[in-house]
Design an enzyme around this catalytic site. Sequence first.
Site, PDB file in Angstrom:
ATOM      1  N   PRO A   1       8.904   9.843  -4.635  1.00 53.92           N
ATOM      2  CA  PRO A   1      10.050   9.498  -3.930  1.00 53.92           C
ATOM      3  C   PRO A   1       9.849   7.666  -3.137  1.00 53.92           C
ATOM      4  O   PRO A   1       9.990   6.881  -3.181  1.00 53.92           O
ATOM      5  CB  PRO A   1      10.058  10.080  -1.851  1.00 53.92           C
ATOM      6  CG  PRO A   1       8.697  11.189  -3.056  1.00 53.92           C
ATOM      7  CD  PRO A   1       8.372  11.148  -4.439  1.00 53.92           C
TER       8      PRO A   1
ATOM      9  N   ASP B   1       0.788  -1.100   0.372  1.00 51.70           N
ATOM     10  CA  ASP B   1       0.218   0.524  -0.332  1.00 51.70           C
ATOM     11  C   ASP B   1       1.389   1.429  -0.110  1.00 51.70           C
ATOM     12  O   ASP B   1       1.030   2.019   1.155  1.00 51.70           O
ATOM     13  CB  ASP B   1      -1.159  -0.170   0.918  1.00 51.70           C
ATOM     14  CG  ASP B   1      -1.922   0.721   1.209  1.00 51.70           C
ATOM     15  OD1 ASP B   1      -1.721   1.528  -0.033  1.00 51.70           O
ATOM     16  OD2 ASP B   1      -3.034   1.693   1.960  1.00 51.70           O
TER      17      ASP B   1
HETATM   18  N1  AG3 Z   1      -2.206   4.499  -1.086  1.00 53.29           N
HETATM   19  C1  AG3 Z   1      -2.565   5.044  -2.202  1.00 53.29           C
HETATM   20  C2  AG3 Z   1      -1.997   6.597  -2.448  1.00 53.29           C
HETATM   21  C3  AG3 Z   1      -2.348   6.913  -3.466  1.00 53.29           C
HETATM   22  C4  AG3 Z   1      -2.702   8.404  -4.493  1.00 53.29           C
HETATM   23  N2  AG3 Z   1      -1.954   8.839  -5.585  1.00 53.29           N
HETATM   24  C5  AG3 Z   1      -2.320  10.714  -5.228  1.00 53.29           C
HETATM   25  N3  AG3 Z   1      -3.210  10.420  -5.004  1.00 53.29           N
HETATM   26  N4  AG3 Z   1      -1.389  10.558  -6.710  1.00 53.29           N
HETATM   27  C6  AG3 Z   1      -3.007   5.416  -0.226  1.00 53.29           C
HETATM   28  C7  AG3 Z   1      -2.796   4.888   1.402  1.00 53.29           C
HETATM   29  C8  AG3 Z   1      -4.473   4.754   2.086  1.00 53.29           C
HETATM   30  N5  AG3 Z   1      -3.712   3.077   2.609  1.00 53.29           N
END
Ligand code: AG3
Length: 281
Positions: free
Chosen positions: A169, A162
Amino acid sequence: MKNKALDLSRHEAREYHTNYSGIFFKAKKVLLDKKSKFQRIEIIENQFFGKVLFLDGLVQTTEKDEFFYHEMLVHPALACHPHPARVLIIGGGDGGALREALKHPVEKVWLVEIDQEVIRACEQHFPWLEEALADSRAELAIADGFDFIQQTRDRFDVIIVDSSDPVGPSAVLHARNFYQKLKKVLKPDGIIVAQAGSQLLHLEEHGQKYRFLKKMFEHTLFYFGPVPTYPMGTWCYNFLSDVIDPREVKKLRIPEGLKYYNQEIHAAAFSRPQFFLEKLK
Ligand code: AG3
């Protein structure tokens, strides 16, 4: 400045997707605005989406639509695996993926988050994190995901990445080297799933990633789902396994009470649009 979401002069928080487009939220309240050792953490309250978390100016989670993302990240793998006893989550300090994983009959779930400040902020603002961490099957490690997998002696049935975007980065968590290391801590019949980025915005990256992943895994698949507040709406996930083809699994083990993922969505999610298929050639 690209990595700050808040614009107090307008009472807004926004994410730029390109230099010319993005998404904005009216900020009814600013709940948090701080810099940790790793990133800028901002949380605002929006009338429609509820609390919205940004890391370095990128939307991570909103109360209203987080279930689209977390259910699609977690359940396809866990519903396909016949005995998902040991699960590793890398990133995901907001706890949404952990909460979903704990809906399965797992023995243990490790949550490896690099930034203690994200945990602290989310414990305060997203009640599901504290609840999930209180589950005796959950174990939190504050560590760099890379270091953790290099040091752990555990082997996992399912690994869930996740991370943030495949550019910037967090690009290291989308690279070949990282997947080689992940595979070493995956059981031979295990499954890796990873958030892969925006279907349209990160199209080039998907092609590159597919080319190395398909040499590493018998089944290298992309699947898709909407996330209304992520860049350009449709989101991509990778499903990787040497043994399990998610399109062939007869009996999906789907927990009760989900809001997005179900049997029909599972069947549809692995269908790829033509422009995407062209990129995988
Ligand atoms: N994980 C993926 C977030 C990516 C979103 N990208 C963006 N907004 N450019 C997020 C953590 C959620 N548990």
